[in-house]
Structures are given as C-alpha cells and as structure tokens.
Design a protein around this motif. Sequence first.
Motif, PDB file in Angstrom:
ATOM      1  N   SER A  84       4.907  -3.266  14.438  1.00  0.00           N
ATOM      2  CA  SER A  84       5.787  -3.671  13.340  1.00  0.00           C
ATOM      3  C   SER A  84       6.989  -2.743  13.235  1.00  0.00           C
ATOM      4  N   ASP A 106       6.032 -10.716  15.613  1.00  0.00           N
ATOM      5  CA  ASP A 106       5.138  -9.587  15.360  1.00  0.00           C
ATOM      6  C   ASP A 106       3.827 -10.184  14.885  1.00  0.00           C
ATOM      7  N   TYR A 117       5.992  -5.170   7.175  1.00  0.00           N
ATOM      8  CA  TYR A 117       5.145  -4.113   6.662  1.00  0.00           C
ATOM      9  C   TYR A 117       4.567  -3.280   7.804  1.00  0.00           C
ATOM     10  N   THR A 154      -0.710  -5.561   9.743  1.00  0.00           N
ATOM     11  CA  THR A 154      -0.140  -6.898   9.902  1.00  0.00           C
ATOM     12  C   THR A 154      -1.236  -7.903  10.221  1.00  0.00           C
TER      13      THR A 154
HETATM   14 MG   LIG Z   1       1.834  -4.356  12.279  1.00  0.00          MG
END
Ligand SMILES: [Mg+2]
Length: 411
Positions: free
Chosen positions: A220, A261, A232, A240
């Motif tokens: 991330s 992501d 985040y 995540t």
């Molecule tokens: Mg992450």
Amino acid sequence: MDRYPALPSAPDAALTRTVLVGVDLGAGHSFDPTLDELAQLAVSAGDEPVARLVARRKAPDAALFVGSGKADEIKALVSEHGASGVLFDQALSPAQQRNLERHLGVQVADRTALILEIFARRAKSHEGKLQVELARLQYLSTRLVRRWSHLERQRGGAGLRGGPGEAQIELDRRMIGDRIKSVKGRLDKVKKQHNTQRKARAKSGALRVSLVGYTNAGKSTLFNALVKARAYAADQLFATLDTTTRSLYLEGIEQSAALSDTVGFIRDLPHKLVEAFRATLQEATEADLLLHVVDASSPQLQAQREEVERVLAEIGAHDVPQILVYNKLDALQAQPRALSDWIARDNGGLAPRVFVSAAQGTGLEQLRDWIARAARGEPLSPPATPPDEATPAAPAIAGQSDPSAQTTGIA
Ligand SMILES: [Mg+2]
Ligand SMILES: Nc1nc2c(ncn2[C@@H]2O[C@H](COP(=O)(O)OP(=O)(O)OP(=O)(O)O)[C@@H](O)[C@H]2O)c(=O)[nH]1
C-alpha cells in the motif's frame, strides 16, 4: 465471529493479555521458533502478547495438542503473567481447543481463528464483508459447532457455557448451511457487478498491474507512492483487504496503467479464506503484470517470497509476468551492489528485480521504467546477447548466484 466463542467478549475492553505457543512438529510442518509473526498477528487483532513458549513434539497430542507437562508450563505462564488467552501458532482441532480451555482456564485460539478475526475486523467493502462471512461460516461448518454466541443469541440466549446437545448442533449446522447459501448468492451478485467493471477496464486497453506480496511488505505504501493516493498503510498484518484500483500515468509513453492494491498473503493462509477471497485474488490472475513486493529487510524474505509464489500458483497466477520489487531499501544494513538486476523465479525463468524504498520514494523511476516497458509490450526477460543499453542500470544476471546476496545477505 468471536475468536473465542466459549466466552462472551467485550469488543472495546482492555487488550487481551495473551501467551503465545508454537510447537515444532519436525520436517514438513511450518514452525517459527521466534513466534514473531504470531505476535504481530496477535497485536493486529488487538491482543497484547505477554509471554512466548515453544515446544517440540513428534506428533500432536490428540487431547491437548502439547503434552500434559507443557500444558502445565503454559498454565504457569498464564498465571504468572495474568494472561486471559493463549494463542497457538498451529491449527488446533475443536476438541483440542476445548480441552485446552478446560485445562488452562482461559480462552484458547489458533492461528487460523486469529487470521479470520483480523480479516473480519478489516473488511470494509460490501464484497469484503461477504467474503469474510463466507470464510467464517465455512470454517465453522467444518468444525463441530458446539457454541457460537451469535447463533445462541438468535435462539434466545441459550447458555454460552456447557455445550449444546446433538439436536442443537444439528440446528446450528442447518442454520450455517442456509447462511452459506444466502451469502454465496449475495456474493455472486456483487461479483457480477465487479466482473462488468473489470471487463470495462480490460476493454480500455490499459495495462493491468497488480501489487502482490506478503502482508506488511509495503504494497500500500508503494501504491500510494506510485499513484499519489492515500490507501491505508500501517504496520499491521492485513491492513488492506479490499482491492483499490487507480490509474498510473506513465510519462514518456503517454499511457496509463491500471494499478491495483490488494490483500496480502501469509504462511498457512486458511484454505477456506483463499477460497472465499478468490474473487479478490482473481485480480492478480487477470493482471497483465504483477509487482511482487518483498520486504527486503525481513529475515524471512525467502520463505515469504516462496509462500507468495505458492498462493499465486494456487490461484492460477503463476505465469503472469512479474517484477520483483525489493522494498524497504532504507532499512537494509548493507546496500545491494546493484539497484536493478535479474532474479531467478521458481518456475525457472528470470524476472527483473528493482530495489526501492516506497517510504522514501527511492528507486521508483526504475520501477516506472519497467512498467512502461511492459506497457509497450516488451518482454520482461534478459536479452539473449550480452546486455547493451537496452538493459536497465545493472545488467548482472543474478538469481542463482546473486551478487547482492554477498553484501546484503538477501535474495
Ligand atoms: Mg496494504
Ligand atoms: N523502512 C521502511 N518501511 C516501509 C517501507 N514501505 C513500507 N514500510 C512500512 O511497512 C509497514 C507496512 O506497510 P504497508 O504498505 O501497509 O504494507 P502492505 O504490504 O500493504 O500490508 P498489508 O496491507 O497489511 O498486506 C508500514 O509500517 C510501512 O510504513 C519502506 O520503504 N521502508
């Protein structure tokens, strides 16, 4: 789901003080003598690890998983540290969990339950929540459902203590079966919508790039650095869970790639979870390019890389071209000899590797360069002839005998 279904839980109460236990069952079983990852998982779930204990056994004890001597040692640790929970790094059978709870007088859970709980806490999107619920229900349905506070409540608060009779277990089973069906149905609907969105992205012709990697590798952070987003990122496992996609503009070739992501991988990821998250993981399967992010500062980096490859193979994404992104360059004690080279993959091929620090923004230009090459349709393999200027910075053919390995102890 309560990780500790036997006892009523207070969600915002003080952190649960927990004793961590790992059992070395010998070759063929994963075992982490440091229990560091279990500790990280515990912290991510809101526990406070207060003591660690490792044991060795040829085979698990059918009743208590560990021998009774070890069980007494655990009990002594529990009382010494005022702990109210014990976490096992290995999977416990429902009977073992129950017996241990009785023997130790505190809540007992295993790694699988812990991971499920973290996923349940993190799921934000509708799809994520449905996937977690499905995984939890499937996990429960494979166990002998003795007490499940939620169902108990629905039935009007039958005792949490003292397991239900066979009739109730049968009822639990049927209720869980019905719920699984209904969750699957809802999930199918959401999946259809997402498929439509994915198809639209595929049609747009943009290169689809997915970040994959072990949890906490820095996916991330890298995502944010590349697309200037604010996903985040945190020093937590499974920060995540939901997939985020942004457009990544590639200067020089005036094209955009779609960068996603997504959820991180971990050793012994509960199989049911992989199954339930198939839709999310599918993102990787359908990508044109994977950025496999590795925490280069982790002593476990090799094992983590292999685990990611294993899950990729399981979901059918093994043959998607990869760029290995060795992240956290700033945290390495010795700098690698080359910031870009080739590294062997376990499928026999070579993949480009770049060292970056997502946190400090170093090495990103090289990475963008590689992504641009992929977007132009250039193969991500070393030239057959001795490298010329078409090869990036350091053309050393690494992998088998990795030049950076001598200086950094990695790869
Ligand atoms: Mg992450
Ligand atoms: N020193 C250093 N730390 C980094 C770097 N990149 C990320 N981190 C830290 O690593 C931790 C995990 O970062 P994330 O970006 O959340 O990792 P992730 O791979 O997305 O993790 P999950 O979503 O939990 O799977 C955070 O504490 C980051 O600050 C880096 O280049 N250097």
